[in-house]
Write a protein that holds these residues in place. Sequence first.
Motif, PDB file in Angstrom:
ATOM      1  N   HIS A 191       0.510 -35.053 -15.982  1.00 49.09           N
ATOM      2  CA  HIS A 191       1.162 -33.894 -15.368  1.00 49.09           C
ATOM      3  C   HIS A 191       1.502 -32.874 -16.454  1.00 49.09           C
ATOM      4  CE1 HIS A 191       1.542 -35.868 -11.478  1.00 49.09           C
ATOM      5  NE2 HIS A 191       1.985 -36.949 -12.117  1.00 49.09           N
ATOM      6  N   GLY A 192       0.791 -31.772 -16.462  1.00 46.10           N
ATOM      7  CA  GLY A 192       1.058 -30.680 -17.392  1.00 46.10           C
ATOM      8  C   GLY A 192       1.700 -29.522 -16.660  1.00 46.10           C
ATOM      9  N   LYS A 193       1.225 -28.328 -16.968  1.00 47.27           N
ATOM     10  CA  LYS A 193       1.774 -27.132 -16.322  1.00 47.27           C
ATOM     11  C   LYS A 193       0.662 -26.107 -16.194  1.00 47.27           C
ATOM     12  CE  LYS A 193       5.376 -23.587 -16.902  1.00 47.27           C
ATOM     13  NZ  LYS A 193       6.442 -23.083 -17.824  1.00 47.27           N
ATOM     14  N   GLY A 203       1.466 -22.569 -20.508  1.00 47.46           N
ATOM     15  CA  GLY A 203       1.183 -23.776 -19.726  1.00 47.46           C
ATOM     16  C   GLY A 203       1.069 -25.006 -20.606  1.00 47.46           C
ATOM     17  N   ILE A 204       0.808 -26.118 -19.974  1.00 48.81           N
ATOM     18  CA  ILE A 204       0.511 -27.379 -20.658  1.00 48.81           C
ATOM     19  C   ILE A 204      -0.805 -27.888 -20.075  1.00 48.81           C
ATOM     20  CG2 ILE A 204       1.260 -29.741 -21.117  1.00 48.81           C
ATOM     21  CD1 ILE A 204       4.132 -28.801 -20.659  1.00 48.81           C
ATOM     22  N   ILE A 238      -8.144 -21.205 -15.074  1.00 50.67           N
ATOM     23  CA  ILE A 238      -6.786 -21.705 -14.835  1.00 50.67           C
ATOM     24  C   ILE A 238      -6.606 -23.012 -15.596  1.00 50.67           C
ATOM     25  CG2 ILE A 238      -5.143 -22.513 -13.107  1.00 50.67           C
ATOM     26  CD1 ILE A 238      -6.671 -20.895 -11.015  1.00 50.67           C
ATOM     27  N   LEU A 239      -5.520 -23.087 -16.361  1.00 48.27           N
ATOM     28  CA  LEU A 239      -5.203 -24.360 -17.003  1.00 48.27           C
ATOM     29  C   LEU A 239      -4.886 -25.395 -15.925  1.00 48.27           C
ATOM     30  CD1 LEU A 239      -2.861 -23.554 -20.037  1.00 48.27           C
ATOM     31  CD2 LEU A 239      -5.345 -23.687 -19.961  1.00 48.27           C
ATOM     32  N   ALA A 240      -5.488 -26.556 -16.063  1.00 45.25           N
ATOM     33  CA  ALA A 240      -5.268 -27.610 -15.073  1.00 45.25           C
ATOM     34  C   ALA A 240      -3.873 -28.201 -15.230  1.00 45.25           C
ATOM     35  CB  ALA A 240      -6.317 -28.700 -15.233  1.00 45.25           C
ATOM     36  N   GLY A 241      -3.095 -28.111 -14.181  1.00 47.32           N
ATOM     37  CA  GLY A 241      -1.760 -28.681 -14.227  1.00 47.32           C
ATOM     38  C   GLY A 241      -1.759 -30.192 -14.149  1.00 47.32           C
ATOM     39  N   THR A 242      -2.805 -30.754 -13.555  1.00 45.71           N
ATOM     40  CA  THR A 242      -2.897 -32.208 -13.391  1.00 45.71           C
ATOM     41  C   THR A 242      -4.305 -32.673 -13.738  1.00 45.71           C
ATOM     42  OG1 THR A 242      -1.253 -32.173 -11.608  1.00 45.71           O
ATOM     43  CG2 THR A 242      -2.639 -34.133 -11.786  1.00 45.71           C
ATOM     44  N   ALA A 243      -4.394 -33.764 -14.431  1.00 44.57           N
ATOM     45  CA  ALA A 243      -5.672 -34.424 -14.704  1.00 44.57           C
ATOM     46  C   ALA A 243      -5.524 -35.908 -14.417  1.00 44.57           C
ATOM     47  CB  ALA A 243      -6.108 -34.199 -16.148  1.00 44.57           C
ATOM     48  N   GLU A 244      -6.570 -36.517 -13.930  1.00 41.07           N
ATOM     49  CA  GLU A 244      -6.542 -37.943 -13.588  1.00 41.07           C
ATOM     50  C   GLU A 244      -7.802 -38.605 -14.124  1.00 41.07           C
ATOM     51  OE1 GLU A 244      -6.102 -40.807  -9.615  1.00 41.07           O
ATOM     52  OE2 GLU A 244      -6.199 -38.627  -9.422  1.00 41.07           O
ATOM     53  N   PHE A 245      -7.636 -39.736 -14.774  1.00 42.06           N
ATOM     54  CA  PHE A 245      -8.805 -40.510 -15.202  1.00 42.06           C
ATOM     55  C   PHE A 245      -8.536 -41.991 -14.962  1.00 42.06           C
ATOM     56  CE2 PHE A 245      -6.200 -39.823 -19.015  1.00 42.06           C
ATOM     57  CZ  PHE A 245      -6.112 -41.094 -19.575  1.00 42.06           C
ATOM     58  N   CYS A 246      -9.605 -42.725 -14.768  1.00 45.67           N
ATOM     59  CA  CYS A 246      -9.446 -44.147 -14.467  1.00 45.67           C
ATOM     60  C   CYS A 246     -10.579 -44.936 -15.101  1.00 45.67           C
ATOM     61  CB  CYS A 246      -9.377 -44.396 -12.972  1.00 45.67           C
ATOM     62  SG  CYS A 246     -10.770 -43.772 -12.046  1.00 45.67           S
ATOM     63  N   ARG A 270       2.793 -41.793 -25.325  1.00 43.59           N
ATOM     64  CA  ARG A 270       3.078 -41.142 -26.615  1.00 43.59           C
ATOM     65  C   ARG A 270       2.383 -39.789 -26.729  1.00 43.59           C
ATOM     66  NH1 ARG A 270      -0.052 -41.038 -30.885  1.00 43.59           N
ATOM     67  NH2 ARG A 270      -1.265 -42.875 -30.262  1.00 43.59           N
ATOM     68  N   ILE A 271       1.107 -39.743 -26.413  1.00 38.91           N
ATOM     69  CA  ILE A 271       0.373 -38.482 -26.543  1.00 38.91           C
ATOM     70  C   ILE A 271       0.848 -37.466 -25.505  1.00 38.91           C
ATOM     71  CG2 ILE A 271      -1.919 -37.418 -26.381  1.00 38.91           C
ATOM     72  CD1 ILE A 271      -3.059 -39.919 -27.686  1.00 38.91           C
ATOM     73  N   SER A 272       1.183 -37.937 -24.324  1.00 35.85           N
ATOM     74  CA  SER A 272       1.718 -37.011 -23.306  1.00 35.85           C
ATOM     75  C   SER A 272       3.003 -36.366 -23.799  1.00 35.85           C
ATOM     76  CB  SER A 272       1.968 -37.758 -21.993  1.00 35.85           C
ATOM     77  OG  SER A 272       0.771 -38.218 -21.426  1.00 35.85           O
ATOM     78  N   ARG A 273       3.883 -37.157 -24.397  1.00 33.90           N
ATOM     79  CA  ARG A 273       5.137 -36.604 -24.930  1.00 33.90           C
ATOM     80  C   ARG A 273       4.858 -35.576 -26.027  1.00 33.90           C
ATOM     81  NH1 ARG A 273       6.857 -42.055 -24.772  1.00 33.90           N
ATOM     82  NH2 ARG A 273       6.513 -42.207 -27.036  1.00 33.90           N
ATOM     83  N   GLU A 274       3.887 -35.843 -26.867  1.00 28.45           N
ATOM     84  CA  GLU A 274       3.562 -34.909 -27.950  1.00 28.45           C
ATOM     85  C   GLU A 274       3.169 -33.535 -27.414  1.00 28.45           C
ATOM     86  OE1 GLU A 274       0.532 -36.830 -30.211  1.00 28.45           O
ATOM     87  OE2 GLU A 274       1.892 -38.361 -31.040  1.00 28.45           O
ATOM     88  N   PHE A 275       2.583 -33.487 -26.235  1.00 31.97           N
ATOM     89  CA  PHE A 275       2.176 -32.214 -25.628  1.00 31.97           C
ATOM     90  C   PHE A 275       3.205 -31.720 -24.602  1.00 31.97           C
ATOM     91  CE2 PHE A 275      -1.832 -33.554 -27.390  1.00 31.97           C
ATOM     92  CZ  PHE A 275      -2.496 -32.363 -27.680  1.00 31.97           C
ATOM     93  N   LYS A 276       4.347 -32.411 -24.521  1.00 34.11           N
ATOM     94  CA  LYS A 276       5.397 -32.089 -23.551  1.00 34.11           C
ATOM     95  C   LYS A 276       4.909 -32.236 -22.110  1.00 34.11           C
ATOM     96  CE  LYS A 276       8.142 -29.060 -26.533  1.00 34.11           C
ATOM     97  NZ  LYS A 276       7.513 -29.527 -27.783  1.00 34.11           N
ATOM     98  N   ALA A 277       3.946 -33.101 -21.910  1.00 31.73           N
ATOM     99  CA  ALA A 277       3.482 -33.460 -20.572  1.00 31.73           C
ATOM    100  C   ALA A 277       4.107 -34.799 -20.189  1.00 31.73           C
ATOM    101  CB  ALA A 277       1.963 -33.555 -20.556  1.00 31.73           C
ATOM    102  N   THR A 278       3.917 -35.189 -18.961  1.00 31.74           N
ATOM    103  CA  THR A 278       4.331 -36.525 -18.513  1.00 31.74           C
ATOM    104  C   THR A 278       3.105 -37.241 -17.957  1.00 31.74           C
ATOM    105  OG1 THR A 278       4.908 -35.733 -16.296  1.00 31.74           O
ATOM    106  CG2 THR A 278       6.659 -35.752 -17.961  1.00 31.74           C
ATOM    107  N   CYS A 279       3.226 -38.547 -17.832  1.00 32.07           N
ATOM    108  CA  CYS A 279       2.081 -39.291 -17.297  1.00 32.07           C
ATOM    109  C   CYS A 279       2.542 -40.414 -16.395  1.00 32.07           C
ATOM    110  CB  CYS A 279       1.194 -39.822 -18.422  1.00 32.07           C
ATOM    111  SG  CYS A 279       1.842 -41.256 -19.287  1.00 32.07           S
ATOM    112  N   GLU A 280       1.692 -40.743 -15.453  1.00 35.93           N
ATOM    113  CA  GLU A 280       1.824 -41.944 -14.627  1.00 35.93           C
ATOM    114  C   GLU A 280       0.666 -42.851 -15.027  1.00 35.93           C
ATOM    115  OE1 GLU A 280       2.459 -41.265 -10.340  1.00 35.93           O
ATOM    116  OE2 GLU A 280       2.292 -39.139 -10.875  1.00 35.93           O
TER     117      GLU A 280
END
Length: 380
Positions: A191-193, A203-204, A238-246, A270-280
């Motif tokens: 989850h970015g911005k 954005g993120i 547009i910067l993608a606010g959300t990305a999903e990979f599996c 850890r990497i999500s925090r470095e970019f000020k994003a969150t992750c599930e």
Amino acid sequence: MAVNFLNEAKALKDKLIEIRKSFHRIPEIGNHEFKTSELIAKYLDEACIKYHRVLDTGIIARIDGKNAGRNSAVRSDIDALPVTENTGCDFASNNPGMMHACGHDVHITGALGAAMMLKAHEDELCGSVTFLFQPNEEGDGGAQRMIDAGCLEGIDAVFGCHVDPALPAGHVGIRYGNFYAASATFNVIIHGKSAHGAQRDKGIDSIEVSAHIIPEILKISGGVVSVGMIHAGTANNILAGTAEFCGIIRTFGVNERSRMCNELRDICERISREFKATCECLIIDSCPGIVNDNDAITSMVESSARNTLGSENVHIIDKPLFISEDFGCFIMAKTGCFYHIGAGCEYPLHSDKFLPEPDAIVTASALHAAAVMQYNKKED
């Protein structure tokens, strides 16, 4: 006098080929194997073998010997894959977009062939042999649901096989110890911005975050990490606010699997925090791996294979494989052995051209029957 199951299987070869063709024509994906289940029941009825249904499409059949002994089981998976067949054979799939691309039609027929032969020898059989026709091996795993439904009650050991394109038809592969990998699937949402593409500082970028995470998780040691899908973005400016990979993690042993899963989660967070994003990060344990860790049973299967097929047709597999299979659930609950049956096919598993040779059916039928006949009469 010992039963020559190879000769008996060869005598049944024409019938077994027709049975295999009948299953190959009607592939069905996991939990939807309704016609497959009906056809299995038909052949069991013809052989006068008792059975009952379990779950929606599973079948449990049983042959009781006339003598005291152990109780064994033979497992066959019955589902197919969402693959469009391209073999060109005259018994190709009649179901568009579905195919027995992993050889489960051979597995079913091999189990039925063994059942037919053992039924003919029930006066000589010790204990009982149960045949587990299991749905949905390719999906979320039908093995554990079969176990939860009580299929292993009274069973001492479970045997099973998989066709192997690396081996010639008529040959088998035996593996001691770790054989197949434990696996876990993962689904990560970043989850970015969202922001205008010209104003990245506002954005993120969830794609950028993902692009930093994925190379790091692919470096995790101790097994194999694969990313199979990635989805992100709605427009090119547009910067993608959300990305999903599996993807999937494969390793040997459930403890190592747990360690790799924890490391993957830590990297994502850890990497999500470095970019000020969150992750599930959703990680689900799937196959537990296959470990033929009972040397006595595995050596018995090796001995049965050499006696039945000839030593020149028996190979010891020297390295474990990173593929996964839910048969491991059965031998975690009990004990048993899993072995490979030569497919004699130049194309790999899951290929739209994968088509095992007919002799694979004869081999599977003969080895299943010989192994359980030997195991059941062996004293503790």
